[in-house]
Design an enzyme around this catalytic site. Structure first.
Site, PDB file in Angstrom:
ATOM      1  N   ASN A  10       0.877  -1.176   0.000  1.00 39.10           N
ATOM      2  CA  ASN A  10       0.000   0.000   0.000  1.00 39.10           C
ATOM      3  C   ASN A  10       0.911   1.221   0.000  1.00 39.10           C
ATOM      4  O   ASN A  10       1.518   1.547   1.025  1.00 39.10           O
ATOM      5  CB  ASN A  10      -0.881  -0.042   1.262  1.00 39.10           C
ATOM      6  CG  ASN A  10      -1.690   1.233   1.441  1.00 39.10           C
ATOM      7  OD1 ASN A  10      -1.774   2.058   0.531  1.00 39.10           O
ATOM      8  ND2 ASN A  10      -2.281   1.382   2.616  1.00 39.10           N
ATOM      9  N   TRP A  11       1.013   1.854  -1.160  1.00 36.05           N
ATOM     10  CA  TRP A  11       1.973   2.965  -1.294  1.00 36.05           C
ATOM     11  C   TRP A  11       1.449   4.260  -0.684  1.00 36.05           C
ATOM     12  O   TRP A  11       2.184   5.243  -0.621  1.00 36.05           O
ATOM     13  CB  TRP A  11       2.324   3.167  -2.774  1.00 36.05           C
ATOM     14  CG  TRP A  11       3.066   2.010  -3.384  1.00 36.05           C
ATOM     15  CD1 TRP A  11       3.505   0.871  -2.743  1.00 36.05           C
ATOM     16  CD2 TRP A  11       3.464   1.859  -4.757  1.00 36.05           C
ATOM     17  NE1 TRP A  11       4.140   0.029  -3.629  1.00 36.05           N
ATOM     18  CE2 TRP A  11       4.138   0.617  -4.868  1.00 36.05           C
ATOM     19  CE3 TRP A  11       3.324   2.647  -5.902  1.00 36.05           C
ATOM     20  CZ2 TRP A  11       4.664   0.156  -6.081  1.00 36.05           C
ATOM     21  CZ3 TRP A  11       3.851   2.195  -7.114  1.00 36.05           C
ATOM     22  CH2 TRP A  11       4.513   0.958  -7.199  1.00 36.05           C
ATOM     23  N   LYS A  12       0.197   4.274  -0.292  1.00 29.81           N
ATOM     24  CA  LYS A  12      -0.414   5.465   0.331  1.00 29.81           C
ATOM     25  C   LYS A  12      -0.172   6.713  -0.540  1.00 29.81           C
ATOM     26  O   LYS A  12      -0.152   6.618  -1.758  1.00 29.81           O
ATOM     27  CB  LYS A  12       0.111   5.635   1.760  1.00 29.81           C
ATOM     28  CG  LYS A  12      -0.011   4.337   2.580  1.00 29.81           C
ATOM     29  CD  LYS A  12       0.203   4.540   4.027  1.00 29.81           C
ATOM     30  CE  LYS A  12       0.158   3.189   4.738  1.00 29.81           C
ATOM     31  NZ  LYS A  12       0.241   3.278   6.172  1.00 29.81           N
ATOM     32  N   HIS A  94      -9.349   0.731   5.428  1.00 24.11           N
ATOM     33  CA  HIS A  94      -8.016   0.990   5.978  1.00 24.11           C
ATOM     34  C   HIS A  94      -8.137   1.963   7.146  1.00 24.11           C
ATOM     35  O   HIS A  94      -8.930   2.902   7.111  1.00 24.11           O
ATOM     36  CB  HIS A  94      -7.085   1.557   4.892  1.00 24.11           C
ATOM     37  CG  HIS A  94      -5.660   1.580   5.349  1.00 24.11           C
ATOM     38  ND1 HIS A  94      -5.181   2.563   6.171  1.00 24.11           N
ATOM     39  CD2 HIS A  94      -4.649   0.708   5.152  1.00 24.11           C
ATOM     40  CE1 HIS A  94      -3.895   2.296   6.444  1.00 24.11           C
ATOM     41  NE2 HIS A  94      -3.556   1.177   5.842  1.00 24.11           N
ATOM     42  N   GLU A  96      -6.438   4.400   8.118  1.00 18.24           N
ATOM     43  CA  GLU A  96      -6.257   5.834   7.837  1.00 18.24           C
ATOM     44  C   GLU A  96      -7.528   6.439   7.248  1.00 18.24           C
ATOM     45  O   GLU A  96      -7.834   7.609   7.471  1.00 18.24           O
ATOM     46  CB  GLU A  96      -5.035   6.024   6.919  1.00 18.24           C
ATOM     47  CG  GLU A  96      -3.746   5.806   7.711  1.00 18.24           C
ATOM     48  CD  GLU A  96      -2.601   5.214   6.920  1.00 18.24           C
ATOM     49  OE1 GLU A  96      -2.620   5.263   5.677  1.00 18.24           O
ATOM     50  OE2 GLU A  96      -1.675   4.677   7.573  1.00 18.24           O
ATOM     51  N   GLU A 164      -5.060  -5.346  10.773  1.00 18.46           N
ATOM     52  CA  GLU A 164      -4.085  -4.278  10.915  1.00 18.46           C
ATOM     53  C   GLU A 164      -4.337  -3.522  12.224  1.00 18.46           C
ATOM     54  O   GLU A 164      -5.141  -2.569  12.243  1.00 18.46           O
ATOM     55  CB  GLU A 164      -4.201  -3.302   9.747  1.00 18.46           C
ATOM     56  CG  GLU A 164      -3.934  -3.927   8.397  1.00 18.46           C
ATOM     57  CD  GLU A 164      -3.413  -2.898   7.420  1.00 18.46           C
ATOM     58  OE1 GLU A 164      -2.270  -3.038   6.978  1.00 18.46           O
ATOM     59  OE2 GLU A 164      -4.126  -1.925   7.138  1.00 18.46           O
ATOM     60  N   GLY A 170       2.635   1.963  10.731  1.00 20.77           N
ATOM     61  CA  GLY A 170       3.553   3.089  10.556  1.00 20.77           C
ATOM     62  C   GLY A 170       4.279   3.491  11.832  1.00 20.77           C
ATOM     63  O   GLY A 170       4.900   4.553  11.885  1.00 20.77           O
ATOM     64  N   SER A 210       3.670  -2.450  10.395  1.00 20.25           N
ATOM     65  CA  SER A 210       5.126  -2.477  10.579  1.00 20.25           C
ATOM     66  C   SER A 210       5.737  -3.833  10.250  1.00 20.25           C
ATOM     67  O   SER A 210       6.691  -4.266  10.906  1.00 20.25           O
ATOM     68  CB  SER A 210       5.506  -2.028  11.993  1.00 20.25           C
ATOM     69  OG  SER A 210       5.085  -0.686  12.206  1.00 20.25           O
ATOM     70  N   GLY A 231       2.949  -1.256   4.290  1.00 17.73           N
ATOM     71  CA  GLY A 231       3.005   0.168   4.000  1.00 17.73           C
ATOM     72  C   GLY A 231       4.444   0.592   3.736  1.00 17.73           C
ATOM     73  O   GLY A 231       4.969   0.436   2.629  1.00 17.73           O
ATOM     74  N   GLY A 232       5.106   1.103   4.768  1.00 17.47           N
ATOM     75  CA  GLY A 232       6.451   1.675   4.616  1.00 17.47           C
ATOM     76  C   GLY A 232       7.429   0.778   3.872  1.00 17.47           C
ATOM     77  O   GLY A 232       8.150   1.242   2.968  1.00 17.47           O
TER      78      GLY A 232
END
Ligand code: PEP
Length: 248
Positions: A10-12, A94, A96, A164, A170, A210, A231-232
């Protein structure tokens, strides 16, 4: 039941057009058989990333969608538009979007229904906040979020859930292997109650929060962890591919 693991990035709201294309090409080049890989770029780069992935087994995904097919919904993107660009899967729920963009459970449920009904693979995200975990509410929160996908799902093939924990996203603080397995097992039991055992045995449940190359193997070797939503660590081809290798 052997489930092929699914590792999705997920490149956000990251990358540029050029870096998104370069990242997609590097992932496509390093993709190995035996694990399903996917990437969800920002909307504006989906087309370019889709072209960069052409001929590769890496699935193209979207981070969000609007549930209506078309019309006066300024700024929104429909399932049909995503399909037009070759999108194969789409996230819903998600954290966010739930907690920063303040999406209601009803909206999340409508999005999930639209994604599935439109023929895409649905990755439905669930997970508790730290204060909910501390108050012993983790399983109740996860169940309420699973209830969002009760209607309209006919088979397990295009349904993926992602556990999640919000406190792990993150933050660099992942769930332990045991914490992840406990909630994943609960999700599978819950899906058994919502549909049936055979259905639940086929649904893939990703862990997200993470996940990195150094903790991926432990998490991915848990019996009910069928992949990762990253993510990251999905923003660099080498770390994303290392997680994919840990899923084999
Ligand atoms: C996510 O946002 O889905 C996620 C898991 O992020 P990170 O890997 O950066 O924690």
């Amino acid at each position: 039941m052997k489930r092929v693991k699914f590792v999705a990035g997920n490149w956000k709201m990251n990358t540029t057009r050029a870096s998104a294309v370069a990242l997609a090409k590097a992932i496509a080049k390093g993709a190995v058989a035996g694990v399903t890989l996917g990437v969800a770029p920002p909307f504006v780069y989906i087309d370019a990333v889709g072209q960069a992935l052409a001929g590769s087994p890496v699935l193209l995904g979207a981070q969000d969608v609007y549930p209506q097919p078309n019309g006066a919904f300024t700024g929104e993107i429909s399932v049909e538009m995503l399909k037009d660009l070759g999108v194969a899967f789409c996230l819903t729920g998600h954290s966010e979007r739930r907690h920063i963009l303040l999406e209601s459970s009803d909206l999340v449920a409508a999005k999930a229904r639209a994604v599935y009904a439109g023929g895409l693979t649905l990755i439905h995200c669930v997970g508790e906040k730290i204060e909910q975990r501390d108050a012993g509410q983790t399983l109740a929160v996860v169940q309420a979020q699973l209830d969002e996908i009760r209607g309209g799902i006919e088979g397990p093939k295009r349904l993926v859930t992602a556990y999640e924990p919000v406190w792990a996203i993150g933050t660099g603080r992942n769930a332990t292997d045991a914490q992840a397995q406990e909630v994943h097992a609960f999700i599978r039991e819950s899906i058994t109650r919502m549909w049936n055992r055979d259905f639940a045995d086929r649904v893939r449940i990703q862990y997200g929060g993470s996940m990195k190359p150094d903790n991926a193997r432990g998490l991915l070797s848990q019996g009910d962890v069928d992949g990762g939503l990253i993510g990251g660590a999905s923003l660099k081809a080498d770390s994303f591919l290392a997680i994919a290798a840990a899923a084999l």
